[in-house]
Design an enzyme around this catalytic site. Structure first.
Site, PDB file in Angstrom:
ATOM      1  N   CYS A  26      19.559   2.646   2.146  1.00  0.00           N
ATOM      2  CA  CYS A  26      18.306   2.248   2.799  1.00  0.00           C
ATOM      3  C   CYS A  26      17.115   3.105   2.383  1.00  0.00           C
ATOM      4  O   CYS A  26      16.081   2.598   1.954  1.00  0.00           O
ATOM      5  CB  CYS A  26      18.469   2.217   4.315  1.00  0.00           C
ATOM      6  SG  CYS A  26      18.775   3.820   5.106  1.00  0.00           S
ATOM      7  N   HIS A  49      18.340   4.727   9.801  1.00  0.00           N
ATOM      8  CA  HIS A  49      18.107   3.549   8.962  1.00  0.00           C
ATOM      9  C   HIS A  49      16.615   3.290   8.828  1.00  0.00           C
ATOM     10  O   HIS A  49      15.846   3.456   9.771  1.00  0.00           O
ATOM     11  CB  HIS A  49      18.810   2.322   9.546  1.00  0.00           C
ATOM     12  CG  HIS A  49      18.786   1.160   8.610  1.00  0.00           C
ATOM     13  ND1 HIS A  49      19.439   1.171   7.397  1.00  0.00           N
ATOM     14  CD2 HIS A  49      18.166  -0.032   8.688  1.00  0.00           C
ATOM     15  CE1 HIS A  49      19.227   0.018   6.787  1.00  0.00           C
ATOM     16  NE2 HIS A  49      18.450  -0.730   7.546  1.00  0.00           N
ATOM     17  N   HIS A  63      15.351  -4.576   3.463  1.00  0.00           N
ATOM     18  CA  HIS A  63      16.109  -3.329   3.525  1.00  0.00           C
ATOM     19  C   HIS A  63      17.446  -3.459   2.811  1.00  0.00           C
ATOM     20  O   HIS A  63      17.862  -4.549   2.422  1.00  0.00           O
ATOM     21  CB  HIS A  63      16.309  -2.897   4.983  1.00  0.00           C
ATOM     22  CG  HIS A  63      17.220  -3.779   5.785  1.00  0.00           C
ATOM     23  ND1 HIS A  63      18.103  -3.280   6.711  1.00  0.00           N
ATOM     24  CD2 HIS A  63      17.412  -5.117   5.802  1.00  0.00           C
ATOM     25  CE1 HIS A  63      18.778  -4.263   7.275  1.00  0.00           C
ATOM     26  NE2 HIS A  63      18.374  -5.398   6.741  1.00  0.00           N
TER      27      HIS A  63
END
Length: 186
Positions: free
Chosen positions: A102, A150, A162
């Site tokens: 990520c 994240h 993402h």
């Protein structure tokens, strides 16, 4: 004086190495736990999970990102760069150009736009101005989960671009599918 500075740097490196070792063990434990859970699924549950994942990946072909303008030309360039990586595989620790985790995706995208941002999601959370969900504009970073583990790029119309997790690819997903913490404008 140089010897003292070098010793201090060595101490810092040892602390960092120890901290990274602990984090690695935590990640390995979580991965092991996830693998045990995955192994406990029945064939029907696995098929259902795989079908849901395939639907999520296919839905990226028809995502409506709306007409919101990016926060800046820098944000527009970062988002544009990230869009070129749709479908690239998620690999933990990867920073591109063919696979990403990520924060690897977000740091790579901003680097393509000419801006260096920190490597980890936790560090990226403090890299700019914090935003509420209503303040988000395309290209802003979006931070998820209470431990800030994240990050993605806001793409517009409630969508985040993402790299979700192992076994998936870079894709669009609703911002509401994960626990939103805040946005960050670089």
């Amino acid at each position: 004086q140089q010897k003292a500075e070098a010793a201090s740097k060595l101490d810092e490196l040892d602390e960092t190495r120890t901290e990274l070792g602990k984090k690695k063990k935590e990640v390995q434990a979580k991965l092991s736990e996830a693998q045990k859970l995955l192994n406990s699924l029945t064939a029907a549950q696995r098929a259902s999970l795989e079908a849901a994942e395939n639907r999520a990946n296919r839905s990226n072909e028809r995502v409506d990102l709306g007409n919101d303008l990016p926060a800046s030309s820098l944000a527009a360039a970062a988002l544009s760069a990230a869009k070129t990586k749709l479908g690239s595989p998620y690999v933990y620790g990867a920073t591109g150009p063919s696979s990403f985790d990520c924060s690897g995706l977000t740091s790579w995208a901003y680097a393509q736009a000419g801006a260096g941002i920190p490597r980890t999601s936790q560090s990226q959370a403090n890299a700019g101005t914090r935003l509420s969900m209503s303040q988000l504009m395309p290209g802003d970073l979006v931070i998820f989960y209470g431990d800030l583990h994240h990050v993605g790029l806001y793409a517009g119309n409630g969508q985040v671009l993402h790299a979700p997790r192992t076994g998936t690819v870079v894709r669009y997903e609703s911002i509401n599918n994960m626990p939103f913490q805040f946005g960050v404008r670089i």
